[in-house]
Design a protein around this motif. Sequence first.
Motif, short mmCIF file in Angstrom:
data_model
loop_
_atom_site.label_atom_id
_atom_site.label_comp_id
_atom_site.label_asym_id
_atom_site.label_seq_id
_atom_site.Cartn_x
_atom_site.Cartn_y
_atom_site.Cartn_z
N ILE A 86 -1.69 7.99 7.29
CA ILE A 86 -0.32 8.51 7.45
C ILE A 86 0.38 7.90 8.65
O ILE A 86 1.51 7.41 8.56
N VAL A 87 -0.28 7.89 9.80
CA VAL A 87 0.38 7.43 11.02
C VAL A 87 -0.06 6.04 11.47
O VAL A 87 0.61 5.43 12.31
N GLY A 88 -1.15 5.52 10.90
CA GLY A 88 -1.65 4.22 11.33
C GLY A 88 -0.88 3.03 10.79
O GLY A 88 -0.43 2.16 11.57
N PRO A 89 -0.67 2.93 9.47
CA PRO A 89 -0.01 1.73 8.92
C PRO A 89 1.37 1.43 9.49
O PRO A 89 1.69 0.25 9.71
N LEU A 136 0.86 -1.19 0.00
CA LEU A 136 0.00 0.00 0.00
C LEU A 136 0.89 1.24 0.00
O LEU A 136 1.76 1.38 0.87
N VAL A 137 0.68 2.13 -0.95
CA VAL A 137 1.48 3.35 -1.05
C VAL A 137 0.58 4.56 -0.83
O VAL A 137 -0.37 4.78 -1.60
N ARG A 138 0.85 5.30 0.21
CA ARG A 138 0.11 6.55 0.46
C ARG A 138 0.76 7.65 -0.39
O ARG A 138 1.90 8.03 -0.16
N ALA A 188 6.15 -6.22 -7.02
CA ALA A 188 5.14 -5.93 -6.01
C ALA A 188 3.79 -5.64 -6.66
O ALA A 188 3.71 -5.07 -7.75
N ALA A 189 2.73 -6.03 -5.98
CA ALA A 189 1.37 -5.66 -6.37
C ALA A 189 1.04 -4.38 -5.61
O ALA A 189 0.82 -4.41 -4.40
N VAL A 190 1.01 -3.26 -6.31
CA VAL A 190 0.96 -1.94 -5.68
C VAL A 190 -0.44 -1.36 -5.77
O VAL A 190 -1.06 -1.32 -6.84
N THR A 191 -0.92 -0.89 -4.62
CA THR A 191 -2.17 -0.13 -4.56
C THR A 191 -1.86 1.23 -3.96
O THR A 191 -1.26 1.32 -2.88
N ALA A 192 -2.24 2.27 -4.67
CA ALA A 192 -2.04 3.64 -4.18
C ALA A 192 -3.31 4.14 -3.53
O ALA A 192 -4.43 3.73 -3.89
N CYS A 193 -3.14 5.03 -2.56
CA CYS A 193 -4.30 5.67 -1.93
C CYS A 193 -3.95 7.13 -1.69
O CYS A 193 -2.78 7.50 -1.56
N SER A 194 -4.97 7.97 -1.64
CA SER A 194 -4.76 9.40 -1.48
C SER A 194 -6.06 10.06 -1.05
O SER A 194 -7.14 9.44 -1.07
N HIS A 195 -5.94 11.34 -0.70
CA HIS A 195 -7.13 12.17 -0.52
C HIS A 195 -7.18 13.16 -1.67
O HIS A 195 -6.20 13.32 -2.42
#
Length: 392
Positions: free
Chosen positions: A160-163, A26-28, A66-73
Amino acid sequence: MSVAGGLPALEDLEQRLGGLDGRRILVRCDFNVPLRDVPGGRPEIADDLRIRAALPTLSWLTERGAAVTACSHLGRPSGTPEERYSLAPVAERLAMVAPDVALVENLRFHAGETANDPAFVDALLAGEIVVGFGGAVTSMPFDGYVNDAFGASHRSHASIVGPPQRLASAAGRLLHREAEVLGGLRTDAKRPFVAVLGGAKVSDKLGVVEALLSVVDTLVIGGGMCFTFLAALGHSIGDSLCEPDFIETCTRLLDSGANIVLPADITALDAGGTVRQMGRSLPDGCRGLDIGPGSAAEFDDVIAGARTVFWNGPMGMFEDERFAAGTRAVAQSLADCRAFTVVGGGDSAAAVAQFGIAPYMDHISTGGGAGLELIEHGDLPGLAALRDSAGN
């Protein structure tokens, strides 16, 4: 040790996981891109800098299997889905430049993101947060986490701070470079070190002003915020932007002995709507909207003698061509000087892009607010979370 020195790198994540082939990462990212309205259609991306800035990290991960999933606001939705804040335009652009990367819908469509809700972190890392794009919930947990969202790392939000509290984690290439450059301004800047600050309000940047005064050789102040300082010197400022509650603070800073350079002349709009060049004192009915040509020349002299320059904030209302000359002059001064030049994101980054001189800057930050907070406080919640990661 520099603020970037203790951050786990992508290579550390690869070693921790025993390789990345087949691993779900998971990439923020910070895909909070500017959008422009299209009549009768969906908004489109006005500037894809933040998407392009994430590509080195995304490509590095996918090239290693890697199997990459991005996430954002994107924007500031109220914790529920809002079509105008959909990441669909970002998904379309990402499919062109990084087709192997998946993207989940706007994290802020969930109230748990900004509330830093542990349950939301759990659901995110379990692969259960998918809204929109016709995607189905995979319910396949992630093996590792990468933070490459410098522009959001000053927020203690769930993604941001959880993972880092749960997974092996790393800083992406962009985040590491931003921390290295902007964090290094406090400790490693070559001298003379000049900071140029603009923007509307002193109150927005008072903390960073005080932080910079402890490390710079010269602080140059323009934009709307200069008028509170000029008022502190006893000048009349007409109808210009001023924050009376901060005049006393500006007086203290000016009396501190620090080398603060203020505009010597102003480009103003008078009561009749005529643009006029004036000195430091403006009559009633006049509103200062840019630094004058004399100030631009003086600022250029200061910048030309520097070895490090940090710039954040326009010198005037540069969106209006009548009041763009000061901002354009400062941008050109940075392009022409021999110093290491750092543009602090936000309107300053937009200005160098608008004037066509972005390629001449050494570093253009993707995070205006985050960069200022890093300079002011010396660290950010997102950086601290990576250093303290339980998975590293």
